[in-house]
Design a protein around this motif. Structure first.
Motif, PDB file in Angstrom:
ATOM      1  N   MET A 198      -4.997  11.509  -1.855  1.00 16.29           N
ATOM      2  CA  MET A 198      -4.497  12.627  -1.059  1.00 16.29           C
ATOM      3  C   MET A 198      -5.199  12.695   0.293  1.00 16.29           C
ATOM      4  O   MET A 198      -4.573  12.996   1.313  1.00 16.29           O
ATOM      5  CB  MET A 198      -4.676  13.936  -1.826  1.00 16.29           C
ATOM      6  N   ALA A 199      -6.486  12.385   0.310  1.00 13.04           N
ATOM      7  CA  ALA A 199      -7.214  12.362   1.579  1.00 13.04           C
ATOM      8  C   ALA A 199      -6.690  11.255   2.485  1.00 13.04           C
ATOM      9  O   ALA A 199      -6.530  11.456   3.701  1.00 13.04           O
ATOM     10  CB  ALA A 199      -8.711  12.174   1.311  1.00 13.04           C
ATOM     11  N   GLU A 250      -7.804   7.738   8.608  1.00 16.60           N
ATOM     12  CA  GLU A 250      -8.914   7.241   9.415  1.00 16.60           C
ATOM     13  C   GLU A 250     -10.232   7.910   9.025  1.00 16.60           C
ATOM     14  O   GLU A 250     -11.293   7.274   9.018  1.00 16.60           O
ATOM     15  CB  GLU A 250      -8.619   7.476  10.901  1.00 16.60           C
ATOM     16  N   ARG A 251     -10.173   9.189   8.681  1.00 15.42           N
ATOM     17  CA  ARG A 251     -11.397   9.889   8.279  1.00 15.42           C
ATOM     18  C   ARG A 251     -11.956   9.298   7.001  1.00 15.42           C
ATOM     19  O   ARG A 251     -13.173   9.156   6.848  1.00 15.42           O
ATOM     20  CB  ARG A 251     -11.097  11.380   8.111  1.00 15.42           C
ATOM     21  N   VAL A 252     -11.070   8.954   6.056  1.00 16.84           N
ATOM     22  CA  VAL A 252     -11.519   8.330   4.809  1.00 16.84           C
ATOM     23  C   VAL A 252     -12.113   6.960   5.093  1.00 16.84           C
ATOM     24  O   VAL A 252     -13.161   6.586   4.533  1.00 16.84           O
ATOM     25  CB  VAL A 252     -10.350   8.209   3.808  1.00 16.84           C
ATOM     26  N   ALA A 265      -7.587   0.088   2.113  1.00 11.30           N
ATOM     27  CA  ALA A 265      -6.597  -0.923   1.707  1.00 11.30           C
ATOM     28  C   ALA A 265      -6.651  -1.184   0.205  1.00 11.30           C
ATOM     29  O   ALA A 265      -5.618  -1.298  -0.456  1.00 11.30           O
ATOM     30  CB  ALA A 265      -6.817  -2.218   2.480  1.00 11.30           C
ATOM     31  N   ASN A 266      -7.863  -1.266  -0.345  1.00 12.76           N
ATOM     32  CA  ASN A 266      -7.993  -1.548  -1.781  1.00 12.76           C
ATOM     33  C   ASN A 266      -7.404  -0.426  -2.631  1.00 12.76           C
ATOM     34  O   ASN A 266      -6.753  -0.685  -3.647  1.00 12.76           O
ATOM     35  CB  ASN A 266      -9.462  -1.748  -2.143  1.00 12.76           C
ATOM     36  N   PHE A 267      -7.623   0.815  -2.226  1.00 12.40           N
ATOM     37  CA  PHE A 267      -7.058   1.938  -2.970  1.00 12.40           C
ATOM     38  C   PHE A 267      -5.534   1.917  -2.900  1.00 12.40           C
ATOM     39  O   PHE A 267      -4.847   2.204  -3.888  1.00 12.40           O
ATOM     40  CB  PHE A 267      -7.590   3.257  -2.427  1.00 12.40           C
ATOM     41  N   LYS A 268      -5.003   1.593  -1.742  1.00 12.84           N
ATOM     42  CA  LYS A 268      -3.545   1.530  -1.585  1.00 12.84           C
ATOM     43  C   LYS A 268      -2.954   0.412  -2.438  1.00 12.84           C
ATOM     44  O   LYS A 268      -1.920   0.594  -3.095  1.00 12.84           O
ATOM     45  CB  LYS A 268      -3.179   1.322  -0.116  1.00 12.84           C
TER      46      LYS A 268
END
Length: 369
Positions: free
Chosen positions: A231-232, A238-240, A248-251
């Protein structure tokens, strides 16, 4: 246990929501519908796997994929290949020029089973391939896009292109895939006749159980730190990234999970309907699957299931009752829902129903005091 009850199951309200859906799927539909209609609902529920995957990658992760039909189709084709090989014994295909291969291969003058079909003679390999092959494709596609920070509308266009390419490839390679007709005439699973009424009822319940398993797994992921990061990333990517996380890995991870969910749905669709064709792989079915999630609410796993059921019930009703204008009616229904309730059915509950229920409970408590 209390943490699981509160965070994953959603405490009392979440349990009530799961209970209502479970009662609808496992009690109301089986008791109220005949086998034909129940099998039709089972087909709709197989689409719901795709919708809940979209809730996770689009609603929470901000990754709009317009090509989820690719993963749905790959899972379905993996299952169909096993079932077709089981139905293509030398005895059953004795009248062919080349007995022992699927009929569409014989029609296209193939004289031997292609090498990539050979592993699908094994049911164990098929069960592994159903989630693995779509997951590998999603991993490659996601890594190629997200590592280069390709996202939003560009990623959606790329997934559309992949859906178009795969559907054209399947249609063009008729001798290997069954072409535009797909893989049809699927009869048995390990000798069990999947066309009988009892088999269709059992497959419906298996489909429902797998769907609830995916919902609970999705709730577990979204209630964890991963869900908060998704969600962040959706709101302030960009803040994350500047906080030290590899976005990229989370996506890639959540995109792969959504692909696996879609593939399971595709495999169950093949078992319940008895065929798989490229008409479920291309751009149009992929966009329809996004509509299911949008109507149900792209931030609600349960809402995605309800959205899938309502849209497909609407398609069946309108196509049977108003065959000449049903597409316009469905389009109008979707536009009306999105414009009036942008957060879907789940948004209606959150904004209108829940406050009234809370107000009513408050009144009851005050009166008791």
């Amino acid at each position: 246990m209390s943490s699981f009850y509160k965070n994953v199951l959603g405490a009392r309200e979440g349990m009530i929501g799961l209970g209502i859906l479970a009662a609808l799927v496992f009690v109301v539909f089986p008791l109220a519908l005949d086998v034909f209609r129940l099998n039709l609902v089972g087909k709709y529920l197989s689409y719901a796997f795709v919708a809940i995957g979209l809730v996770m990658c689009w609603g929470y992760g901000g990754i709009l994929s317009l090509g989820q039909g690719v993963f749905f189709g790959l899972g379905g084709y993996c299952m169909a290949m096993f079932l077709k090989l089981e139905a293509s014994t030398p005895q059953a295909t004795a009248i062919q020029s080349t007995p022992g291969i699927p009929d569409f291969m014989d029609w296209n003058q193939l004289t031997a089973l292609p090498l990539f079909w050979e592993p699908f003679k094994s049911f164990t390999f098929t069960l592994v391939a159903i989630p693995l092959i779509p997951a590998l494709l999603a991993l490659v596609l996601g890594a190629a896009m997200f590592k280069r920070r390709v996202g939003e509308v560009y990623f959606a266009i790329v997934t559309q292109a992949v859906a178009l390419i795969l559907s054209v490839l399947i249609i063009g390679q008729q001798g290997y895939t069954g072409g535009v007709n797909g893989i049809t005439d699927l009869k048995t699973l390990l000798g069990w006749d999947i066309r009988s009424d009892s088999a269709r009822v059992l497959l419906y319940f298996i489909n429902g159980a797998l769907l609830f398993g995916c919902i609970l797994f999705g709730k577990f992921l979204l209630s964890s730190k991963l869900g908060k990061l998704l969600m962040a990333m959706r709101d302030k990517e960009e803040r994350v990234r500047f906080s030290g996380y590899d976005v990229a890995n989370f996506k890639v991870f959540i995109f792969v999970v959504a692909a696996i969910f879609s593939a399971i749905g595709g495999a169950m669709f093949t078992l319940q309907v008895g065929f798989m064709s490229p008409s479920f792989v291309g751009i149009v079915p992929s966009i329809e699957m996004v509509i299911f999630a949008a109507v149900g609410g792209r931030l609600s796993l349960l809402g995605a299931v309800y959205g899938t059921l309502i849209v497909n019930f609407g398609k069946s009703y309108f196509s049977e009752t108003f065959p000449e204008v049903w597409l316009f009616l469905m389009g109008g229904l979707f536009i009306a829902v999105v414009m009036a309730f942008p957060n879907g059915l789940a948004g209606i509950y959150k904004d209108y129903v829940r406050p009234r229920l809370a107000l009513r409970r408050g009144r009851v408590v005050r009166e008791a005091l």
